[in-house]
Design an enzyme around this catalytic site. Sequence first.
Site, PDB file in Angstrom:
ATOM      1  N   TYR A 143      -7.909  -1.356  -8.272  1.00  0.00           N
ATOM      2  CA  TYR A 143      -7.250  -0.980  -7.010  1.00  0.00           C
ATOM      3  C   TYR A 143      -8.289  -0.768  -5.914  1.00  0.00           C
ATOM      4  CZ  TYR A 143      -4.116   1.637  -3.859  1.00  0.00           C
ATOM      5  OH  TYR A 143      -3.381   2.076  -2.783  1.00  0.00           O
ATOM      6  N   GLU A 145     -11.599  -1.508  -5.647  1.00  0.00           N
ATOM      7  CA  GLU A 145     -12.420  -2.665  -5.255  1.00  0.00           C
ATOM      8  C   GLU A 145     -11.547  -3.774  -4.681  1.00  0.00           C
ATOM      9  OE1 GLU A 145     -15.380  -2.246  -4.827  1.00  0.00           O
ATOM     10  OE2 GLU A 145     -16.459  -1.349  -6.495  1.00  0.00           O
ATOM     11  N   LYS A 147      -8.908  -3.292  -2.820  1.00  0.00           N
ATOM     12  CA  LYS A 147      -8.656  -2.905  -1.423  1.00  0.00           C
ATOM     13  C   LYS A 147      -9.926  -3.055  -0.586  1.00  0.00           C
ATOM     14  CE  LYS A 147      -4.291  -1.485  -1.430  1.00  0.00           C
ATOM     15  NZ  LYS A 147      -3.256  -1.944  -0.492  1.00  0.00           N
ATOM     16  N   VAL A 185       1.512  12.288  -7.905  1.00  0.00           N
ATOM     17  CA  VAL A 185       1.613  13.717  -8.156  1.00  0.00           C
ATOM     18  C   VAL A 185       2.848  14.346  -7.525  1.00  0.00           C
ATOM     19  CG1 VAL A 185       0.066  14.408  -6.244  1.00  0.00           C
ATOM     20  CG2 VAL A 185       0.247  15.826  -8.281  1.00  0.00           C
ATOM     21  N   ASN A 188       6.010  13.246  -9.464  1.00  0.00           N
ATOM     22  CA  ASN A 188       5.963  13.847 -10.812  1.00  0.00           C
ATOM     23  C   ASN A 188       6.352  15.318 -10.774  1.00  0.00           C
ATOM     24  OD1 ASN A 188       5.144  11.600 -12.183  1.00  0.00           O
ATOM     25  ND2 ASN A 188       3.230  12.461 -12.957  1.00  0.00           N
ATOM     26  N   PHE A 189       5.713  16.076  -9.883  1.00  0.00           N
ATOM     27  CA  PHE A 189       5.941  17.529  -9.857  1.00  0.00           C
ATOM     28  C   PHE A 189       7.387  17.851  -9.471  1.00  0.00           C
ATOM     29  CE2 PHE A 189       1.275  19.138  -9.103  1.00  0.00           C
ATOM     30  CZ  PHE A 189       0.912  18.573 -10.325  1.00  0.00           C
ATOM     31  N   GLY A 205      -6.943  21.511 -11.862  1.00  0.00           N
ATOM     32  CA  GLY A 205      -6.090  21.584 -10.666  1.00  0.00           C
ATOM     33  C   GLY A 205      -6.853  21.963  -9.408  1.00  0.00           C
TER      34      GLY A 205
HETATM   35  P1  NAD Z   1       5.010   0.926  -3.684  1.00  0.00           P
HETATM   36  O1  NAD Z   1       4.538   0.636  -5.055  1.00  0.00           O
HETATM   37  O2  NAD Z   1       6.296   1.668  -3.525  1.00  0.00           O
HETATM   38  O3  NAD Z   1       5.137  -0.403  -2.827  1.00  0.00           O
HETATM   39  C1  NAD Z   1       4.421  -1.587  -3.074  1.00  0.00           C
HETATM   40  C2  NAD Z   1       5.391  -2.758  -2.975  1.00  0.00           C
HETATM   41  O4  NAD Z   1       4.653  -3.967  -3.153  1.00  0.00           O
HETATM   42  C3  NAD Z   1       6.472  -2.721  -4.058  1.00  0.00           C
HETATM   43  O5  NAD Z   1       7.727  -2.980  -3.488  1.00  0.00           O
HETATM   44  C4  NAD Z   1       6.044  -3.842  -5.016  1.00  0.00           C
HETATM   45  O6  NAD Z   1       7.130  -4.387  -5.736  1.00  0.00           O
HETATM   46  C5  NAD Z   1       5.381  -4.814  -4.073  1.00  0.00           C
HETATM   47  N1  NAD Z   1       4.394  -5.709  -4.713  1.00  0.00           N
HETATM   48  C6  NAD Z   1       3.401  -5.355  -5.566  1.00  0.00           C
HETATM   49  N2  NAD Z   1       2.694  -6.446  -5.918  1.00  0.00           N
HETATM   50  C7  NAD Z   1       3.249  -7.505  -5.244  1.00  0.00           C
HETATM   51  C8  NAD Z   1       2.967  -8.887  -5.200  1.00  0.00           C
HETATM   52  N3  NAD Z   1       1.964  -9.424  -5.916  1.00  0.00           N
HETATM   53  N4  NAD Z   1       3.746  -9.683  -4.415  1.00  0.00           N
HETATM   54  C9  NAD Z   1       4.780  -9.154  -3.700  1.00  0.00           C
HETATM   55  N5  NAD Z   1       5.102  -7.846  -3.717  1.00  0.00           N
HETATM   56  C10 NAD Z   1       4.341  -7.035  -4.485  1.00  0.00           C
HETATM   57  O7  NAD Z   1       3.830   1.705  -2.949  1.00  0.00           O
HETATM   58  P2  NAD Z   1       3.711   2.348  -1.492  1.00  0.00           P
HETATM   59  O8  NAD Z   1       3.320   3.756  -1.665  1.00  0.00           O
HETATM   60  O9  NAD Z   1       4.913   2.003  -0.679  1.00  0.00           O
HETATM   61  O10 NAD Z   1       2.436   1.571  -0.938  1.00  0.00           O
HETATM   62  C11 NAD Z   1       2.531   0.526   0.017  1.00  0.00           C
HETATM   63  C12 NAD Z   1       1.141   0.074   0.413  1.00  0.00           C
HETATM   64  O11 NAD Z   1       0.430   1.170   1.011  1.00  0.00           O
HETATM   65  C13 NAD Z   1       0.280  -0.415  -0.750  1.00  0.00           C
HETATM   66  O12 NAD Z   1      -0.491  -1.518  -0.333  1.00  0.00           O
HETATM   67  C14 NAD Z   1      -0.612   0.773  -1.037  1.00  0.00           C
HETATM   68  O13 NAD Z   1      -1.830   0.377  -1.616  1.00  0.00           O
HETATM   69  C15 NAD Z   1      -0.791   1.373   0.340  1.00  0.00           C
HETATM   70  N6  NAD Z   1      -1.133   2.807   0.258  1.00  0.00           N
HETATM   71  C16 NAD Z   1      -0.171   3.731  -0.082  1.00  0.00           C
HETATM   72  C17 NAD Z   1      -0.533   5.063  -0.202  1.00  0.00           C
HETATM   73  C18 NAD Z   1       0.470   6.139  -0.559  1.00  0.00           C
HETATM   74  O14 NAD Z   1       0.077   7.282  -0.753  1.00  0.00           O
HETATM   75  N7  NAD Z   1       1.765   5.872  -0.617  1.00  0.00           N
HETATM   76  C19 NAD Z   1      -1.864   5.452   0.009  1.00  0.00           C
HETATM   77  C20 NAD Z   1      -2.812   4.484   0.331  1.00  0.00           C
HETATM   78  C21 NAD Z   1      -2.421   3.156   0.464  1.00  0.00           C
HETATM   79  N1  UDP Z   2      -2.024  14.598 -10.842  1.00  0.00           N
HETATM   80  C1  UDP Z   2      -1.648  15.700 -11.618  1.00  0.00           C
HETATM   81  N2  UDP Z   2      -0.485  15.624 -12.317  1.00  0.00           N
HETATM   82  C2  UDP Z   2       0.341  14.538 -12.268  1.00  0.00           C
HETATM   83  C3  UDP Z   2      -0.034  13.431 -11.481  1.00  0.00           C
HETATM   84  C4  UDP Z   2      -1.236  13.491 -10.794  1.00  0.00           C
HETATM   85  O1  UDP Z   2      -2.353  16.705 -11.676  1.00  0.00           O
HETATM   86  O2  UDP Z   2       1.402  14.571 -12.931  1.00  0.00           O
HETATM   87  C5  UDP Z   2      -3.282  14.698 -10.072  1.00  0.00           C
HETATM   88  C6  UDP Z   2      -4.217  13.505 -10.240  1.00  0.00           C
HETATM   89  O3  UDP Z   2      -5.066  13.704 -11.350  1.00  0.00           O
HETATM   90  C7  UDP Z   2      -4.967  13.531  -8.920  1.00  0.00           C
HETATM   91  C8  UDP Z   2      -3.929  14.046  -7.920  1.00  0.00           C
HETATM   92  O4  UDP Z   2      -2.929  14.703  -8.703  1.00  0.00           O
HETATM   93  O5  UDP Z   2      -6.031  14.448  -8.972  1.00  0.00           O
HETATM   94  C9  UDP Z   2      -3.283  12.960  -7.094  1.00  0.00           C
HETATM   95  O6  UDP Z   2      -2.849  11.960  -7.979  1.00  0.00           O
HETATM   96  P1  UDP Z   2      -1.998  10.686  -7.521  1.00  0.00           P
HETATM   97  O7  UDP Z   2      -1.816   9.847  -8.732  1.00  0.00           O
HETATM   98  O8  UDP Z   2      -0.782  11.128  -6.784  1.00  0.00           O
HETATM   99  O9  UDP Z   2      -2.906   9.931  -6.435  1.00  0.00           O
HETATM  100  P2  UDP Z   2      -4.474   9.639  -6.254  1.00  0.00           P
HETATM  101  O10 UDP Z   2      -4.803  10.366  -5.018  1.00  0.00           O
HETATM  102  O11 UDP Z   2      -5.253  10.177  -7.414  1.00  0.00           O
HETATM  103  O12 UDP Z   2      -4.551   8.171  -6.156  1.00  0.00           O
END
Ligand code: NAD
Ligand code: UDP
Length: 308
Positions: A143, A145, A147, A185, A188-189, A205
């Site tokens: 993920y 690398e 990105k 997280v 899940n929580f 934590g």
């Molecule tokens: P998500 O998993 O809900 O959404 C990702 C979507 O992409 C899904 O609908 C999935 O089916 C689709 N997808 C995955 N691989 C695909 C492919 N090869 N072709 C077509 N569709 C594909 O996640 P999200 O939280 O909505 O994240 C959206 C974007 O934002 C992602 O690129 C993620 O890396 C980025 N992002 C999200 C967060 C966050 O905290 N939510 C943080 C940092 C970056």
């Molecule tokens: N985490 C946790 N319990 C869970 C899921 C995640 O303690 O059930 C912790 C995880 O180890 C990390 C933080 O919560 O330290 C955020 O995790 P998440 O998977 O939401 O995103 P990350 O920021 O790590 O990509």
Amino acid sequence: MRILVTGGAGFLGSHLCDRLIEQGHDVICLDNYFTGSKKNVEHLIGNPRFELVRHDITQPVLLEVDRIYNLACPASPVHYQYNPVKTIKTSLLGSVNMLGLAKRVRARILQASTSEVYGDPTVHPQTENYWGNVNPIGIRSCYDEGKRVAETLFMDYHRQNKVDIRIVRIFNTYGPRMHPNDGRVVSNFIVQALQNKDITVYGDGSQTRSFCFASDLVEAILRMMEQTQSIGPINIGNPGEFTILELAEKVIKLTGSKSKIIKEPLPSDDPKQRKPDISNAKKILEWEPKINLEEGLALTIEYFRRGL
Ligand code: NAD
Ligand code: UDP
């Protein structure tokens, strides 16, 4: 405009599609439904300005569009580690395909990058000029690398081919439409608390995260796409910083749950701290988050309460 949202049936993508339709655009939502679901956009199906396409961005696609929001990529560690080779292909080949499309049709393209490009950061809070501390061979590398190389491709298509790009680095974002089994997280929580099951805190934590509510995040992405001052990368997130233990306690309090907190092993390469420096977003986008953690958690709890 005609706007393509890859990953549009996912958590953030579906909220983005809603806002773009509200603004009067034609939206093509493209998704392979790996972690997303038609349910997230079912209320848009039938709207003549909305099209839903099942497609995998690791394969090229021919479309005519003015804007591309490239969000396709699994975002939860559980999901992106399920098929790590596919995850990195999605960032690498997916970016090449979407950048190729942007180049051909002269569309502006925005990449949803991540705070994970900073890895386990030694600079705190993280500023955009920090190059990060990423393990290239660990279980999160597919993920992180992926990105990072996507950012490189965006910059190179911009320098070499004059593609009009934008890059946002998204910090942990949560809200309604997160998948209940997403593994992140917040979901899940909340799910554990609503079911009065043990709350699984990984490690002791004390690791921190900064949590941004989905509507705040989408507003920033929209602003980033339409301004012309900066191509980024720009941090987007809520600078409020909480330990994971604090988050667990807040969720228990807000749900009135009987759940107990239990400790489970910390996954490898789990970043110890994370907090965005959003000075650039404030200045360039005239944006800062409006929803604090308690308010956002209450709205998210309400969503999960209805669905579980
Ligand atoms: P998500 O998993 O809900 O959404 C990702 C979507 O992409 C899904 O609908 C999935 O089916 C689709 N997808 C995955 N691989 C695909 C492919 N090869 N072709 C077509 N569709 C594909 O996640 P999200 O939280 O909505 O994240 C959206 C974007 O934002 C992602 O690129 C993620 O890396 C980025 N992002 C999200 C967060 C966050 O905290 N939510 C943080 C940092 C970056
Ligand atoms: N985490 C946790 N319990 C869970 C899921 C995640 O303690 O059930 C912790 C995880 O180890 C990390 C933080 O919560 O330290 C955020 O995790 P998440 O998977 O939401 O995103 P990350 O920021 O790590 O990509």
